[in-house]
Design a protein around this motif. Sequence first.
Motif, mmCIF file in Angstrom:
data_model
loop_
_atom_site.group_PDB
_atom_site.id
_atom_site.type_symbol
_atom_site.label_atom_id
_atom_site.label_comp_id
_atom_site.label_asym_id
_atom_site.label_seq_id
_atom_site.Cartn_x
_atom_site.Cartn_y
_atom_site.Cartn_z
ATOM 1 N N LYS A 13 35.871 31.519 36.082
ATOM 2 C CA LYS A 13 34.763 31.528 35.110
ATOM 3 C C LYS A 13 34.554 30.151 34.496
ATOM 4 O O LYS A 13 33.434 29.800 34.135
ATOM 5 C CB LYS A 13 35.013 32.570 34.018
ATOM 6 N N VAL A 16 32.517 27.976 37.478
ATOM 7 C CA VAL A 16 31.228 28.356 38.064
ATOM 8 C C VAL A 16 30.079 28.264 37.065
ATOM 9 O O VAL A 16 30.285 28.190 35.858
ATOM 10 C CB VAL A 16 31.293 29.790 38.644
ATOM 11 N N ASP A 17 28.854 28.288 37.616
ATOM 12 C CA ASP A 17 27.652 28.286 36.791
ATOM 13 C C ASP A 17 27.283 29.692 36.316
ATOM 14 O O ASP A 17 26.595 29.848 35.315
ATOM 15 C CB ASP A 17 26.475 27.699 37.569
ATOM 16 N N GLU A 18 27.705 30.713 37.089
ATOM 17 C CA GLU A 18 27.387 32.098 36.750
ATOM 18 C C GLU A 18 28.677 32.887 36.513
ATOM 19 O O GLU A 18 29.121 33.651 37.366
ATOM 20 C CB GLU A 18 26.587 32.742 37.881
ATOM 21 N N ASP A 20 29.287 35.472 34.833
ATOM 22 C CA ASP A 20 29.147 36.931 34.817
ATOM 23 C C ASP A 20 29.325 37.540 36.203
ATOM 24 O O ASP A 20 29.588 38.735 36.330
ATOM 25 C CB ASP A 20 27.780 37.333 34.254
ATOM 26 N N ASN A 21 29.177 36.730 37.250
ATOM 27 C CA ASN A 21 29.309 37.224 38.619
ATOM 28 C C ASN A 21 30.722 37.092 39.170
ATOM 29 O O ASN A 21 30.961 37.393 40.337
ATOM 30 C CB ASN A 21 28.334 36.493 39.549
ATOM 31 N N ALA A 40 29.353 34.131 42.782
ATOM 32 C CA ALA A 40 27.999 34.017 43.299
ATOM 33 C C ALA A 40 27.992 33.057 44.492
ATOM 34 O O ALA A 40 28.819 32.149 44.581
ATOM 35 C CB ALA A 40 27.065 33.511 42.209
ATOM 36 N N ASP A 42 26.179 30.612 45.307
ATOM 37 C CA ASP A 42 26.005 29.197 44.968
ATOM 38 C C ASP A 42 27.269 28.575 44.370
ATOM 39 O O ASP A 42 27.392 27.359 44.319
ATOM 40 C CB ASP A 42 24.856 29.023 43.967
ATOM 41 N N ASP A 43 28.201 29.405 43.917
ATOM 42 C CA ASP A 43 29.391 28.911 43.229
ATOM 43 C C ASP A 43 30.642 28.845 44.105
ATOM 44 O O ASP A 43 31.690 28.396 43.639
ATOM 45 C CB ASP A 43 29.691 29.791 42.011
#
Length: 79
Positions: A13, A16-18, A20-21, A40, A42-43
């Motif tokens: 967490k 990453v940029d997201e 929540d995923n 995600a 992208d991460d």
Amino acid sequence: MLMERDFVEYVAKSLVDEPDNVEVNVIEGEKSTILELRVAADDIGKVIGKNGRIAKAVRTLLNATASKTGKRVVLEILD
């Protein structure tokens, strides 16, 4: 293995940029525990790092903490 799961989740967490995923699934075995990490799409690169350096560092820390329990911990990064 709750401590290892929380550790992987916290590190992922943070990277990453997201956040929540981020999802960590624990599969317990007799002699080993598998931690499946999903992030995600992208991460994934951020969790693995250049030449796998970040993933290797996280795995090294996991094995250091797991050596106290005598169990082997495996981190799998799923896409």
